[in-house]
Design a protein around this motif. Structure first.
Motif, PDB file in Angstrom:
ATOM      1  N   ARG A  39    -104.896  -2.387  34.101  1.00 16.15           N
ATOM      2  CA  ARG A  39    -105.716  -2.948  35.181  1.00 16.15           C
ATOM      3  C   ARG A  39    -105.044  -4.137  35.863  1.00 16.15           C
ATOM      4  O   ARG A  39    -104.963  -4.208  37.091  1.00 16.15           O
ATOM      5  CB  ARG A  39    -107.064  -3.385  34.606  1.00 16.15           C
ATOM      6  N   ASP A  40    -104.532  -5.071  35.060  1.00 14.18           N
ATOM      7  CA  ASP A  40    -104.048  -6.338  35.594  1.00 14.18           C
ATOM      8  C   ASP A  40    -102.532  -6.401  35.756  1.00 14.18           C
ATOM      9  O   ASP A  40    -102.026  -7.244  36.497  1.00 14.18           O
ATOM     10  CB  ASP A  40    -104.479  -7.492  34.691  1.00 14.18           C
ATOM     11  N   GLY A  41    -101.816  -5.551  35.039  1.00 14.10           N
ATOM     12  CA  GLY A  41    -100.356  -5.608  35.068  1.00 14.10           C
ATOM     13  C   GLY A  41     -99.781  -6.611  34.092  1.00 14.10           C
ATOM     14  O   GLY A  41     -98.562  -6.763  33.994  1.00 14.10           O
ATOM     15  N   TYR A  42    -100.646  -7.301  33.338  1.00 13.17           N
ATOM     16  CA  TYR A  42    -100.192  -8.291  32.366  1.00 13.17           C
ATOM     17  C   TYR A  42    -101.292  -8.530  31.345  1.00 13.17           C
ATOM     18  O   TYR A  42    -102.466  -8.183  31.559  1.00 13.17           O
ATOM     19  CB  TYR A  42     -99.832  -9.617  33.059  1.00 13.17           C
ATOM     20  N   LEU A  43    -100.900  -9.163  30.240  1.00 13.94           N
ATOM     21  CA  LEU A  43    -101.834  -9.635  29.225  1.00 13.94           C
ATOM     22  C   LEU A  43    -101.469 -11.069  28.886  1.00 13.94           C
ATOM     23  O   LEU A  43    -100.354 -11.333  28.410  1.00 13.94           O
ATOM     24  CB  LEU A  43    -101.743  -8.790  27.944  1.00 13.94           C
ATOM     25  N   LEU A  44    -102.360 -11.996  29.150  1.00 13.94           N
ATOM     26  CA  LEU A  44    -102.161 -13.375  28.719  1.00 13.94           C
ATOM     27  C   LEU A  44    -102.870 -13.524  27.374  1.00 13.94           C
ATOM     28  O   LEU A  44    -104.097 -13.516  27.305  1.00 13.94           O
ATOM     29  CB  LEU A  44    -102.735 -14.355  29.738  1.00 13.94           C
ATOM     30  N   LEU A  45    -102.080 -13.643  26.328  1.00 13.27           N
ATOM     31  CA  LEU A  45    -102.603 -13.672  24.972  1.00 13.27           C
ATOM     32  C   LEU A  45    -102.468 -15.089  24.413  1.00 13.27           C
ATOM     33  O   LEU A  45    -101.367 -15.526  24.059  1.00 13.27           O
ATOM     34  CB  LEU A  45    -101.848 -12.674  24.085  1.00 13.27           C
ATOM     35  N   ARG A  46    -103.569 -15.800  24.384  1.00 12.39           N
ATOM     36  CA  ARG A  46    -103.574 -17.136  23.799  1.00 12.39           C
ATOM     37  C   ARG A  46    -103.581 -17.010  22.277  1.00 12.39           C
ATOM     38  O   ARG A  46    -104.301 -16.194  21.704  1.00 12.39           O
ATOM     39  CB  ARG A  46    -104.810 -17.920  24.245  1.00 12.39           C
ATOM     40  N   GLY A  47    -102.749 -17.812  21.625  1.00 10.61           N
ATOM     41  CA  GLY A  47    -102.737 -17.818  20.170  1.00 10.61           C
ATOM     42  C   GLY A  47    -102.176 -16.565  19.544  1.00 10.61           C
ATOM     43  O   GLY A  47    -102.471 -16.271  18.384  1.00 10.61           O
ATOM     44  N   ALA A  48    -101.347 -15.835  20.280  1.00 14.99           N
ATOM     45  CA  ALA A  48    -100.733 -14.636  19.712  1.00 14.99           C
ATOM     46  C   ALA A  48     -99.787 -14.984  18.563  1.00 14.99           C
ATOM     47  O   ALA A  48     -99.645 -14.241  17.591  1.00 14.99           O
ATOM     48  CB  ALA A  48     -99.968 -13.868  20.793  1.00 14.99           C
ATOM     49  N   HIS A  49     -99.122 -16.132  18.694  1.00 20.41           N
ATOM     50  CA  HIS A  49     -98.209 -16.616  17.662  1.00 20.41           C
ATOM     51  C   HIS A  49     -98.824 -17.814  16.952  1.00 20.41           C
ATOM     52  O   HIS A  49     -99.743 -18.465  17.471  1.00 20.41           O
ATOM     53  CB  HIS A  49     -96.872 -17.049  18.280  1.00 20.41           C
ATOM     54  N   ASP A  50     -98.303 -18.128  15.795  1.00 19.43           N
ATOM     55  CA  ASP A  50     -98.711 -19.330  15.081  1.00 19.43           C
ATOM     56  C   ASP A  50     -98.024 -20.530  15.730  1.00 19.43           C
ATOM     57  O   ASP A  50     -96.797 -20.591  15.823  1.00 19.43           O
ATOM     58  CB  ASP A  50     -98.311 -19.222  13.612  1.00 19.43           C
ATOM     59  N   ALA A  51     -98.791 -21.497  16.197  1.00 17.97           N
ATOM     60  CA  ALA A  51     -98.255 -22.632  16.946  1.00 17.97           C
ATOM     61  C   ALA A  51     -97.271 -23.462  16.120  1.00 17.97           C
ATOM     62  O   ALA A  51     -96.272 -23.973  16.648  1.00 17.97           O
ATOM     63  CB  ALA A  51     -99.387 -23.520  17.453  1.00 17.97           C
ATOM     64  N   THR A  52     -97.535 -23.601  14.834  1.00 21.73           N
ATOM     65  CA  THR A  52     -96.617 -24.357  13.980  1.00 21.73           C
ATOM     66  C   THR A  52     -95.281 -23.642  13.860  1.00 21.73           C
ATOM     67  O   THR A  52     -94.217 -24.276  13.900  1.00 21.73           O
ATOM     68  CB  THR A  52     -97.244 -24.562  12.581  1.00 21.73           C
ATOM     69  N   GLU A  53     -95.316 -22.312  13.742  1.00 19.06           N
ATOM     70  CA  GLU A  53     -94.074 -21.542  13.679  1.00 19.06           C
ATOM     71  C   GLU A  53     -93.308 -21.633  14.994  1.00 19.06           C
ATOM     72  O   GLU A  53     -92.071 -21.683  15.005  1.00 19.06           O
ATOM     73  CB  GLU A  53     -94.372 -20.087  13.340  1.00 19.06           C
ATOM     74  N   LEU A 109     -86.849 -18.641  15.048  1.00 17.01           N
ATOM     75  CA  LEU A 109     -87.165 -17.966  16.313  1.00 17.01           C
ATOM     76  C   LEU A 109     -87.576 -16.524  16.060  1.00 17.01           C
ATOM     77  O   LEU A 109     -88.590 -16.045  16.596  1.00 17.01           O
ATOM     78  CB  LEU A 109     -85.961 -18.014  17.255  1.00 17.01           C
ATOM     79  N   ARG A 110     -86.807 -15.832  15.247  1.00 20.72           N
ATOM     80  CA  ARG A 110     -87.109 -14.416  14.993  1.00 20.72           C
ATOM     81  C   ARG A 110     -88.428 -14.233  14.251  1.00 20.72           C
ATOM     82  O   ARG A 110     -89.112 -13.222  14.429  1.00 20.72           O
ATOM     83  CB  ARG A 110     -85.949 -13.773  14.225  1.00 20.72           C
ATOM     84  N   ALA A 111     -88.796 -15.209  13.430  1.00 19.36           N
ATOM     85  CA  ALA A 111     -90.084 -15.122  12.741  1.00 19.36           C
ATOM     86  C   ALA A 111     -91.241 -15.139  13.717  1.00 19.36           C
ATOM     87  O   ALA A 111     -92.319 -14.612  13.432  1.00 19.36           O
ATOM     88  CB  ALA A 111     -90.221 -16.278  11.747  1.00 19.36           C
ATOM     89  N   VAL A 112     -91.008 -15.718  14.903  1.00 27.82           N
ATOM     90  CA  VAL A 112     -92.038 -15.753  15.946  1.00 27.82           C
ATOM     91  C   VAL A 112     -91.962 -14.511  16.816  1.00 27.82           C
ATOM     92  O   VAL A 112     -92.921 -13.739  16.914  1.00 27.82           O
ATOM     93  CB  VAL A 112     -91.885 -17.022  16.817  1.00 27.82           C
ATOM     94  N   ILE A 113     -90.826 -14.304  17.476  1.00 22.14           N
ATOM     95  CA  ILE A 113     -90.749 -13.268  18.514  1.00 22.14           C
ATOM     96  C   ILE A 113     -90.713 -11.853  17.967  1.00 22.14           C
ATOM     97  O   ILE A 113     -91.065 -10.906  18.676  1.00 22.14           O
ATOM     98  CB  ILE A 113     -89.547 -13.496  19.446  1.00 22.14           C
ATOM     99  N   CYS A 166     -92.394  -9.139  26.335  1.00 19.36           N
ATOM    100  CA  CYS A 166     -93.204 -10.191  25.725  1.00 19.36           C
ATOM    101  C   CYS A 166     -92.496 -11.516  25.988  1.00 19.36           C
ATOM    102  O   CYS A 166     -91.423 -11.774  25.431  1.00 19.36           O
ATOM    103  CB  CYS A 166     -93.345  -9.973  24.223  1.00 19.36           C
ATOM    104  N   TRP A 167     -93.091 -12.331  26.846  1.00 17.76           N
ATOM    105  CA  TRP A 167     -92.521 -13.637  27.191  1.00 17.76           C
ATOM    106  C   TRP A 167     -93.251 -14.694  26.379  1.00 17.76           C
ATOM    107  O   TRP A 167     -94.470 -14.822  26.464  1.00 17.76           O
ATOM    108  CB  TRP A 167     -92.671 -13.900  28.682  1.00 17.76           C
ATOM    109  N   THR A 168     -92.474 -15.457  25.604  1.00  9.85           N
ATOM    110  CA  THR A 168     -93.050 -16.436  24.698  1.00  9.85           C
ATOM    111  C   THR A 168     -92.569 -17.832  25.047  1.00  9.85           C
ATOM    112  O   THR A 168     -91.362 -18.128  24.938  1.00  9.85           O
ATOM    113  CB  THR A 168     -92.658 -16.119  23.236  1.00  9.85           C
ATOM    114  N   PRO A 169     -93.442 -18.735  25.492  1.00  4.87           N
ATOM    115  CA  PRO A 169     -93.056 -20.133  25.673  1.00  4.87           C
ATOM    116  C   PRO A 169     -92.865 -20.790  24.314  1.00  4.87           C
ATOM    117  O   PRO A 169     -93.662 -20.564  23.397  1.00  4.87           O
ATOM    118  CB  PRO A 169     -94.240 -20.730  26.427  1.00  4.87           C
ATOM    119  N   LEU A 170     -91.816 -21.582  24.197  1.00  6.98           N
ATOM    120  CA  LEU A 170     -91.526 -22.240  22.925  1.00  6.98           C
ATOM    121  C   LEU A 170     -91.871 -23.724  22.950  1.00  6.98           C
ATOM    122  O   LEU A 170     -91.493 -24.463  22.044  1.00  6.98           O
ATOM    123  CB  LEU A 170     -90.049 -22.045  22.565  1.00  6.98           C
ATOM    124  N   CYS A 171     -92.560 -24.143  23.996  1.00 10.41           N
ATOM    125  CA  CYS A 171     -92.983 -25.530  24.129  1.00 10.41           C
ATOM    126  C   CYS A 171     -94.173 -25.562  25.072  1.00 10.41           C
ATOM    127  O   CYS A 171     -94.508 -24.553  25.694  1.00 10.41           O
ATOM    128  CB  CYS A 171     -91.842 -26.392  24.678  1.00 10.41           C
TER     129      CYS A 171
END
Length: 305
Positions: A39-53, A109-113, A166-171
């Motif tokens: 529908r949207d062409g994207y998914l904004l997923l809040r909290g998909a990763h562990d923030a501490t990791e 990094l790999r543990a996250v992405i 999957c685009w992941t901001p690291l900060c």
């Protein structure tokens, strides 16, 4: 979200008209992810990763950049030094690529992405077991730089037709730090699909892989908007191969480095683009990680890959 100061959003130094700016819609993580993506062409997923990791991965990358003199003290602040001796240590493309591969394959990094949290989400998205490219696109974007408008298909189209980024901001990425944007509705633009479908940047070097039309002009022509948001560690933005996207200028007044990483997921049953799989992926032009502009010292510029 509500934008409080859209003047911070520029492209090549040009401010955007307010009516062309919109907010990304947060995905319903418990709902039908495939339907939302369609529908949207994207998914904004809040909290998909562990923030501490994610923060651990950020520090891992920053300390590697500090090794080559590109991050000012204290390293944890992530401020570019404006200097580099990366090329002194790694004088050619092969050695620069090997260095960047070692940074991009950092265990934190790999543990996250590539970790179990995002893999579980991708399994749900496809409704079957997923797999990811071994190649990863880690980027350290300094002030004054931006990613040009493009779709991903021309760069990675020899495998699955169900590939997603999957685009992941690291900060933390504020509006001033040059967040990613998506052009609203672009995944349904038949003219853009016709222009790029089947185009392989490694087979046809006479044509660019990015969209040459000005992003602002294209948005106006399509009556579209630049959809963006402020990103936090743990967030992930997922989109398909024909969703037009780029990033705003990193307009940080402090020289803050915008760290992010792309990887690609697909159903495990589908064929994979051999350029980006295995322990020594050849990537574009057989250069491996040396094909990436991020492999260059942060004081240099190169063609974005």
């Amino acid at each position: 979200m509500t934008f409080t100061d859209t003047r911070k959003l520029t492209l090549n130094g040009q401010p955007l008209p307010d009516e062309r700016i919109g907010s990304l819609t947060e995905a319903d993580a418990s709902g039908d992810l495939f339907a939302q993506l369609a529908r949207d062409g994207y998914l904004l997923l809040r909290g998909a990763h562990d923030a501490t990791e994610v923060d651990t991965a950020r520090l891992e990358a920053l300390y590697r950049l500090a090794e080559v003199g590109e991050v000012a003290e204290p390293t944890e602040d992530g401020i570019a030094s404006g200097r580099s001796h990366r090329r002194d240590i790694y004088p050619n493309t092969v050695e620069l690529g090997a260095f960047w591969q070692s940074v991009s394959e950092g265990p934190a990094l790999r543990a996250v992405i590539n970790g179990p949290r995002i893999a579980k989400i991708m399994d749900r998205l496809f409704g079957e077991k997923s797999q990811h490219f071994s190649f990863a696109w880690l980027r350290a974007m300094t002030a004054g730089r931006a990613s040009p408008l493009h779709v991903d298909h021309p760069y990675m189209n020899r495998g699955s037709k169900r590939l997603v980024t999957c685009w992941t901001p690291l900060c933390d990425i504020s509006l001033a730090d040059g967040p990613l944007y998506i052009l609203e509705g672009s995944h349904r633009w038949d003219d853009i699909r016709r222009q790029f479908e089947g185009h392989d940047v490694d087979q046809d070097t006479t044509r660019p892989g990015h969209i040459e039309e000005s992003a602002i002009a294209l948005a106006q022509r399509k009556n579209s908007r630049f959809l963006t948001t402020e990103f936090k560690p743990g967030d992930c933005l997922v989109f398909g191969m024909f969703t037009a996207h780029g990033s705003f200028d990193n307009a940080s007044q402090t020289g803050r480095i915008r760290l992010s990483c792309d990887t690609r997921f697909q159903p495990a049953a589908d064929p994979m683009d051999h350029r980006f799989s295995g322990s020594s992926p050849t990537a574009h032009n057989g250069l491996g990680y040396g094909c990436l502009s991020a492999a260059l010292p942060m004081t240099e510029t190169g063609k974005l890959r």
